[in-house]
Scaffold this motif. Structure first.
Motif, PDB file in Angstrom:
ATOM      1  N   PHE A  99      -6.170   3.450  -5.294  1.00  0.00           N
ATOM      2  CA  PHE A  99      -4.793   3.256  -5.736  1.00  0.00           C
ATOM      3  C   PHE A  99      -3.878   3.057  -4.530  1.00  0.00           C
ATOM      4  O   PHE A  99      -3.043   2.158  -4.507  1.00  0.00           O
ATOM      5  CB  PHE A  99      -4.349   4.477  -6.546  1.00  0.00           C
ATOM      6  N   THR A 100      -4.062   3.874  -3.530  1.00  0.00           N
ATOM      7  CA  THR A 100      -3.134   3.859  -2.408  1.00  0.00           C
ATOM      8  C   THR A 100      -3.262   2.596  -1.571  1.00  0.00           C
ATOM      9  O   THR A 100      -2.316   2.171  -0.930  1.00  0.00           O
ATOM     10  CB  THR A 100      -3.284   5.128  -1.539  1.00  0.00           C
ATOM     11  N   MET A 130      -6.857  -5.338  -7.790  1.00  0.00           N
ATOM     12  CA  MET A 130      -6.065  -5.898  -8.868  1.00  0.00           C
ATOM     13  C   MET A 130      -5.265  -7.125  -8.464  1.00  0.00           C
ATOM     14  O   MET A 130      -4.296  -7.472  -9.110  1.00  0.00           O
ATOM     15  CB  MET A 130      -5.158  -4.837  -9.414  1.00  0.00           C
ATOM     16  N   GLY A 186       3.537   3.544  -1.030  1.00  0.00           N
ATOM     17  CA  GLY A 186       4.417   3.613  -2.199  1.00  0.00           C
ATOM     18  C   GLY A 186       4.388   4.990  -2.821  1.00  0.00           C
ATOM     19  O   GLY A 186       4.140   5.993  -2.138  1.00  0.00           O
ATOM     20  N   LEU A 187       4.637   5.036  -4.116  1.00  0.00           N
ATOM     21  CA  LEU A 187       4.604   6.312  -4.828  1.00  0.00           C
ATOM     22  C   LEU A 187       3.260   7.000  -4.631  1.00  0.00           C
ATOM     23  O   LEU A 187       3.161   8.222  -4.649  1.00  0.00           O
ATOM     24  CB  LEU A 187       4.838   6.085  -6.320  1.00  0.00           C
ATOM     25  N   GLY A 188       2.223   6.199  -4.438  1.00  0.00           N
ATOM     26  CA  GLY A 188       0.883   6.754  -4.201  1.00  0.00           C
ATOM     27  C   GLY A 188       0.845   7.658  -2.980  1.00  0.00           C
ATOM     28  O   GLY A 188       0.175   8.682  -2.979  1.00  0.00           O
ATOM     29  N   ASN A 189       1.571   7.286  -1.937  1.00  0.00           N
ATOM     30  CA  ASN A 189       1.570   8.085  -0.718  1.00  0.00           C
ATOM     31  C   ASN A 189       2.540   9.249  -0.804  1.00  0.00           C
ATOM     32  O   ASN A 189       2.259  10.350  -0.339  1.00  0.00           O
ATOM     33  CB  ASN A 189       2.008   7.226   0.479  1.00  0.00           C
ATOM     34  N   ALA A 249       0.819  -1.219   0.000  1.00  0.00           N
ATOM     35  CA  ALA A 249       0.000   0.000   0.000  1.00  0.00           C
ATOM     36  C   ALA A 249       0.851   1.268   0.000  1.00  0.00           C
ATOM     37  O   ALA A 249       0.600   2.210  -0.755  1.00  0.00           O
ATOM     38  CB  ALA A 249      -0.936  -0.007   1.204  1.00  0.00           C
ATOM     39  N   SER A 259      -3.796  -0.279  -2.900  1.00  0.00           N
ATOM     40  CA  SER A 259      -3.462  -1.365  -3.847  1.00  0.00           C
ATOM     41  C   SER A 259      -4.666  -2.259  -4.134  1.00  0.00           C
ATOM     42  O   SER A 259      -4.529  -3.461  -4.302  1.00  0.00           O
ATOM     43  CB  SER A 259      -2.341  -2.266  -3.309  1.00  0.00           C
ATOM     44  N   TYR A 299       5.080   2.209 -13.205  1.00  0.00           N
ATOM     45  CA  TYR A 299       5.537   2.443 -11.831  1.00  0.00           C
ATOM     46  C   TYR A 299       7.058   2.381 -11.777  1.00  0.00           C
ATOM     47  O   TYR A 299       7.710   3.193 -11.125  1.00  0.00           O
ATOM     48  CB  TYR A 299       4.930   1.340 -10.961  1.00  0.00           C
ATOM     49  N   SER A 352       4.789  -6.523  -4.898  1.00  0.00           N
ATOM     50  CA  SER A 352       3.425  -7.054  -4.805  1.00  0.00           C
ATOM     51  C   SER A 352       2.698  -6.973  -6.147  1.00  0.00           C
ATOM     52  O   SER A 352       1.620  -7.531  -6.313  1.00  0.00           O
ATOM     53  CB  SER A 352       2.635  -6.324  -3.725  1.00  0.00           C
ATOM     54  N   LEU A 353       3.271  -6.258  -7.089  1.00  0.00           N
ATOM     55  CA  LEU A 353       2.707  -6.260  -8.443  1.00  0.00           C
ATOM     56  C   LEU A 353       3.208  -7.468  -9.235  1.00  0.00           C
ATOM     57  O   LEU A 353       2.550  -7.963 -10.133  1.00  0.00           O
ATOM     58  CB  LEU A 353       3.103  -4.972  -9.181  1.00  0.00           C
TER      59      LEU A 353
HETATM   60  N1  TRP Z   1      -0.525   1.356  -3.481  1.00  0.00           N
HETATM   61  C1  TRP Z   1       0.609   1.693  -4.288  1.00  0.00           C
HETATM   62  C2  TRP Z   1       1.060   3.076  -3.916  1.00  0.00           C
HETATM   63  O1  TRP Z   1       0.421   3.752  -3.161  1.00  0.00           O
HETATM   64  C3  TRP Z   1       0.306   1.683  -5.747  1.00  0.00           C
HETATM   65  C4  TRP Z   1      -0.451   0.502  -6.201  1.00  0.00           C
HETATM   66  C5  TRP Z   1      -1.647   0.480  -6.770  1.00  0.00           C
HETATM   67  C6  TRP Z   1      -0.093  -0.798  -6.081  1.00  0.00           C
HETATM   68  N2  TRP Z   1      -2.048  -0.767  -6.994  1.00  0.00           N
HETATM   69  C7  TRP Z   1      -1.127  -1.573  -6.584  1.00  0.00           C
HETATM   70  C8  TRP Z   1       1.012  -1.366  -5.563  1.00  0.00           C
HETATM   71  C9  TRP Z   1      -1.050  -2.919  -6.545  1.00  0.00           C
HETATM   72  C10 TRP Z   1       1.084  -2.714  -5.551  1.00  0.00           C
HETATM   73  C11 TRP Z   1       0.065  -3.496  -6.017  1.00  0.00           C
HETATM   74  O2  TRP Z   1       2.059   3.499  -4.406  1.00  0.00           O
END
Ligand code: TRP
Length: 478
Positions: free
Chosen positions: A228-229, A234, A23-26, A21, A231, A107, A325-326
């Motif tokens: 997004f934040t 997906m 990551g770049l999103g935060n 969770a 995760s 990413y 985690s992706l």
């Molecule tokens: N949550 C990650 C972030 O805040 C971005 C992200 C979105 C992500 N979906 C994801 C990361 C799925 C890993 C898996 O930067």
């Protein structure tokens, strides 16, 4: 089946989910979106969505992983069989794999920029530089496909290495070192920001709620960002959930993940805006906030090069713990389905994502305009990929909520969720109705941004299909 494959400790899922969770999103997206969308008002909507939609869907996604104990695609295949629902629900897994692949591709490129800035900071190249120099430097990075490809390659290869080493030796051990270090760095940067910046102005900006500041666009961004934040939607959380101890509490874990993730975004926002205000710079700089505004703030501060370098290491670490985690859901699928070894599976996934990432690389320079993407969709390949993920993620979340809400039986859910009937009922209303409604709202607004009719039509068909399936599920469950 990989049923025996469980994290070493009861709490590892929490660590892994927080790693995904945060990551770049935060650190990058949340601050600049807040800056562009009126500060506190944006945060209010964001927090509400996390609470009412994010947490319930986070629980739903983890639950699907833990009950199936397989990678998202195989897990959904299994669940559609045991619940006698349409095979179409397997699309949750496929959609997740597609999103993971697409997100990873860009990413990694953006994380690569952080690699560049770590280098610039630690070598002191930006000390005392003025606004023009720093912004020209960022433009020069974007103009260089070679440099961007180099960083992209380094970043993705490092992430791949961790996943290839397995969930215990690679992912767990990696996270156990990285995550505590990241929290320490975040606190150091916050303290630095308080000393050298203007934390009062930052706090006023972030926590003054003036709802009039918020546009409809801002609402949508806030809701999209909360997805997004975390995760969500997906398969990443589902893949990690498959390894979660049966003893850990889903509800408490999900609340903890959301809480830590939000806290990190707030602290990062506070630190970054302290520095930005302290240096008398603008907040609404968009994506350049981290790569132009912030380096400029560091350029004139005591020990700015060192702390700036450490800050970009934080960004890198947070990005690595997310990108692993992706990779995991797709790699786990290839291992389960085709009996590959883990290193083989990771290599295939990552090489494909790496190649896809080249589209993002060239979107900033040689293919910045005049490509087939511009002709068809009015945007660059990068923007198109980002748009696709902005559609796939909520769509995945919608389907996950519907499946968990309608197809899983009460006894199954209560076994996962604990025995509190009031909480069960509340959660079910949230995933059956509130989540899907909120997500559809975000989703329907995203789609018309695409010029052309392909995606709107596809989206409409998928939504109608999802609800029709929901109805059938309810009948077959009754
Ligand atoms: N949550 C990650 C972030 O805040 C971005 C992200 C979105 C992500 N979906 C994801 C990361 C799925 C890993 C898996 O930067």
């Amino acid at each position: 089946m990989s049923g025996h494959n469980v994290w070493t400790h009861k709490g590892t899922f929490l660590l892994a989910a927080v790693g995904s969770a945060v990551g770049l999103g935060n650190l990058w997206r949340f601050p600049y979106l807040t800056g562009e969308n009126g500060g506190g008002a944006f945060i209010l909507v964001y927090a509400l969505t996390i609470f009412a939609v994010g947490i319930p869907i986070l629980i739903a996604e983890t639950m699907l992983g833990r009950t199936s104990r397989q990678s998202p695609i195989m897990g959904m295949r299994h669940l559609t069989k045991t619940h006698k629902t349409s095979r179409a629900w397997e699309s949750i897994g496929w959609l997740g794999a597609a999103s993971a692949f697409l997100i990873l591709s860009f990413y990694s490129v953006i994380a690569g920029w952080a690699l560049h800035y770590t280098w610039l900071m630690l070598t002191g190249s930006l000390v005392g530089a003025d606004a023009q120099t720093i912004s020209a430097g960022f433009d020069a990075l974007l103009a260089s496909p070679g440099l961007m490809t180099l960083y992209h390659t380094l970043f993705i290869a490092f992430s791949a290495l961790i996943v290839a080493m397995g969930i215990h030796k690679g992912i767990e051990s990696g996270l156990r070192i990285m995550m505590p270090a990241l929290f320490v760095i975040l606190i150091v940067v916050l303290i630095y920001g308080i000393i050298n910046g203007d934390v009062r102005a930052a706090a006023r900006f972030l926590f003054t709620f003036n709802i009039a500041d918020l546009s409809l666009e801002g609402w949508l961004h806030a809701m999209g960002q909360s997805f997004f934040t975390l995760s969500l939607g997906m398969g990443a959380i589902m893949a990690y959930g498959a390894y979660m101890s049966s003893e850990a509490s889903l509800t408490r874990t999900a609340i903890a993940v959301a809480f830590v993730d939000t806290a990190v975004a707030m602290v990062a926002g506070l630190a970054i805006f302290s520095l930005v205000f302290g240096a008398g710079l603008e907040t609404g700089q968009g994506p350049g906030l981290m790569f132009v505004t912030l380096p400029l703030a560091f350029a004139d501060m005591p020990f700015g090069a060192l702390v700036g370098g450490v800050f970009f290491i934080l960004v890198l670490g947070a990005a690595v713990s997310s990108s692993i985690s992706l990779i995991e859901p797709v790699a786990a699928f290839l291992v389960e389905r085709f009996d590959m070894t883990r290193p083989q599976a990771v290599t295939i996934m990552v090489i494909a994502a790496w190649a896809m990432g080249l589209l993002t690389v060239v979107s900033f320079n040689v293919w910045a305009e005049g490509t087939i993407f511009h002709a068809l969709f009015g945007r660059s390949a990068f923007e198109f990929i980002e748009l696709l993920t902005n559609i796939f993620m909520p769509l995945g979340g919608l389907l996950i909520a519907l499946f968990a809400g309608w197809a899983l039986t009460q006894s199954e859910v209560m076994k996962e969720l604990g025995t509190n009937i009031t909480w069960f009922k509340t959660w079910r209303i949230l995933v059956r109705f509130v989540g899907p409604a909120a997500v559809s709202f975000v989703f329907l607004r995203t789609i018309p941004q695409v010029e052309g009719y392909v995606i709107p039509t596809l989206g409409a068909v998928l939504i109608v299909g999802a609800f029709a399936l929901g109805q059938r599920l309810r009948k077959s469950a009754a």
